[in-house]
Design a protein around this motif. Structure first.
Motif, PDB file in Angstrom:
ATOM      1  N   LEU A 101       0.825  -1.204   0.000  1.00 18.45           N
ATOM      2  CA  LEU A 101       0.000   0.000   0.000  1.00 18.45           C
ATOM      3  C   LEU A 101       0.864   1.260   0.000  1.00 18.45           C
ATOM      4  O   LEU A 101       1.958   1.297   0.576  1.00 18.45           O
ATOM      5  N   ASP A 102       0.330   2.305  -0.625  1.00 16.69           N
ATOM      6  CA  ASP A 102       1.005   3.598  -0.682  1.00 16.69           C
ATOM      7  C   ASP A 102       1.155   4.173   0.732  1.00 16.69           C
ATOM      8  O   ASP A 102       0.276   4.035   1.581  1.00 16.69           O
ATOM      9  N   ALA A 141      -8.403   1.022   3.520  1.00 14.02           N
ATOM     10  CA  ALA A 141      -7.209   1.447   2.785  1.00 14.02           C
ATOM     11  C   ALA A 141      -7.026   0.605   1.524  1.00 14.02           C
ATOM     12  O   ALA A 141      -6.695   1.126   0.448  1.00 14.02           O
ATOM     13  N   LEU A 142      -7.234  -0.694   1.644  1.00  6.28           N
ATOM     14  CA  LEU A 142      -7.132  -1.577   0.484  1.00  6.28           C
ATOM     15  C   LEU A 142      -8.168  -1.200  -0.577  1.00  6.28           C
ATOM     16  O   LEU A 142      -7.866  -1.133  -1.774  1.00  6.28           O
ATOM     17  N   ALA A 143      -9.389  -0.956  -0.131  1.00  8.96           N
ATOM     18  CA  ALA A 143     -10.456  -0.609  -1.067  1.00  8.96           C
ATOM     19  C   ALA A 143     -10.162   0.705  -1.775  1.00  8.96           C
ATOM     20  O   ALA A 143     -10.333   0.817  -2.994  1.00  8.96           O
ATOM     21  N   GLU A 144      -9.708   1.704  -1.026  1.00 15.58           N
ATOM     22  CA  GLU A 144      -9.417   2.999  -1.652  1.00 15.58           C
ATOM     23  C   GLU A 144      -8.270   2.880  -2.643  1.00 15.58           C
ATOM     24  O   GLU A 144      -8.311   3.456  -3.732  1.00 15.58           O
ATOM     25  N   LEU A 164      -1.375   4.513   4.122  1.00 18.91           N
ATOM     26  CA  LEU A 164      -1.020   3.958   5.422  1.00 18.91           C
ATOM     27  C   LEU A 164      -1.112   5.026   6.509  1.00 18.91           C
ATOM     28  O   LEU A 164      -1.584   4.764   7.622  1.00 18.91           O
ATOM     29  N   ALA A 165      -0.680   6.236   6.179  1.00 18.75           N
ATOM     30  CA  ALA A 165      -0.759   7.343   7.128  1.00 18.75           C
ATOM     31  C   ALA A 165      -2.203   7.757   7.369  1.00 18.75           C
ATOM     32  O   ALA A 165      -2.611   8.028   8.509  1.00 18.75           O
TER      33      ALA A 165
END
Length: 357
Positions: free
Chosen positions: A131-132, A146-149, A136-137
């Motif tokens: 992930l970017d 986060a995975l979905a976005e 993550l932040a």
């Protein structure tokens, strides 16, 4: 109904049957070993094979193998967009990329243009381990959201380049996070979804996590193509992938064994007998599945309460008694034999039934 793409002879999405994938693990630069493994996967019932292409030598080997098989092949590319271009030119049926490590957008655009010109789809992969940093932040670490976005952002980037033949893959080694991410994404896109549990582990643990993770998604109506990721021979990924599809009703079982849980009325060693039947008929079942033969139901029952009834309802079956039992074929009693002859007799008659549908 979601969109549909074509990977060689296999349709993905749009109501097509859920396809089974695996990935070669031999050195791609060895074309002879690569072709041998692809043939083994095909013989096991694999629908689509993914091949890692780490360098130019591997790309040349891939091109050579492409001429020797009609198996749908996916070129797995990281870091070097030129390898993707070479694989497309060599005849890849699909490209798997992670746009985040291919480089600048202009390089991604070149891959997209080449795939469009050849009429092949691109699988976009998003894993919990890649992930970017901004995401993550934003989410305080790896989360389903986060995975979905990340997945939707990646799809949107390629869609803006005028390309729509996409397959999305979101994978986590965490079963719950994997499920939650897919539940979010399914409402946000109509592109076909490639499902699985990444880095699921060694055979025993990996099969357990994959059965729960993949099975739960399929039961929720999510998934158009799948891979069971195991630290094992990839042929075993294919075999277990089919078992998952059979278990949730998306493919017919080639041989289904029903057996009772045993009780105080059981007068034969049913536990060992049922395990022996399952083990002895496994290879036959796999062969029948590949050949498209008629599914068979086999009953291995322990006593006279439910045994005769279940056995009569099955294609073949046995019903145990006092150190002996009855053997059934298509509802009729065909033999009465001693306990130690029940399973050998059953296996023999099942093996001789090679009737097509």
């Amino acid at each position: 109904m979601n969109k549909q793409v074509r990977c060689g002879r296999v349709l993905i999405g749009g109501g097509a049957p859920v396809s089974i994938q695996s990935m070669t693990n031999v050195d791609t630069r060895d074309s002879e070993k690569l072709l041998t493994q692809i043939k083994a996967l095909e013989a096991a019932g694999c629908d689509i094979v993914r091949v890692a292409i780490p360098d130019e030598t591997a790309a040349k080997s891939f091109a050579k193998v492409r001429q020797e098989t009609e198996m749908p092949l996916v070129a797995d590319i990281h870091f070097n967009y030129k390898l993707a271009l070479a694989a497309i030119e060599a005849g890849a049926d699909k490209i798997r990329i992670n746009p985040g490590n291919i480089g600048a957008d202009d390089r991604v655009a070149k891959v997209v243009e080449a795939a469009g010109n050849k009429g092949i789809p691109i699988r976009v992969g998003v894993n919990s381990g890649s992930l970017d940093k901004k995401l993550l932040a934003k989410y305080g670490g790896v989360t389903a959201a986060a995975l979905a976005e990340s997945a939707i952002e990646t799809l949107s980037k390629i869609e803006r380049m005028g390309f729509d033949d996409l397959v999305l893959s979101i994978k986590s080694s965490n079963v719950k996070m994997n499920y939650d991410a897919h539940m979010l994404v399914k409402e946000m896109t109509d592109h076909p979804l490639h499902i699985g549990i990444t880095e699921s582990g060694t055979p025993e643990n990996g099969r357990l996590k994959s059965a729960v993770g993949i099975g739960s998604l399929l039961l929720a109506g999510v998934g158009d193509t799948l891979r069971v990721s195991l630290t094992d021979d990839p042929v075993n990924e294919v075999i277990f992938g089919r078992k998952i599809l059979e278990s949730v009703g998306l493919r017919e079982k080639s041989i289904e064994i029903v057996s009772c849980p045993t009780c105080g009325r059981t007068e034969v060693n049913l536990i060992d007998m049922a395990n022996e039947a399952e083990e002895s008929l496994r290879e036959l079942g796999e062969r029948r599945a590949i050949l498209g033969l008629k599914p068979l139901k086999i009953a291995v029952m322990g006593c006279v309460v439910n045994g005769p009834g279940e056995s009569r309802e099955a294609d073949y079956g046995i019903a145990g008694g006092n150190k002996e039992g009855l053997v059934f074929a298509h509802g009729e009693i065909i033999a009465k034999v001693a306990e130690d002859e029940l399973i050998p007799t059953l296996i023999d008659i099942v093996s001789n039934d090679m009737t097509k549908k």
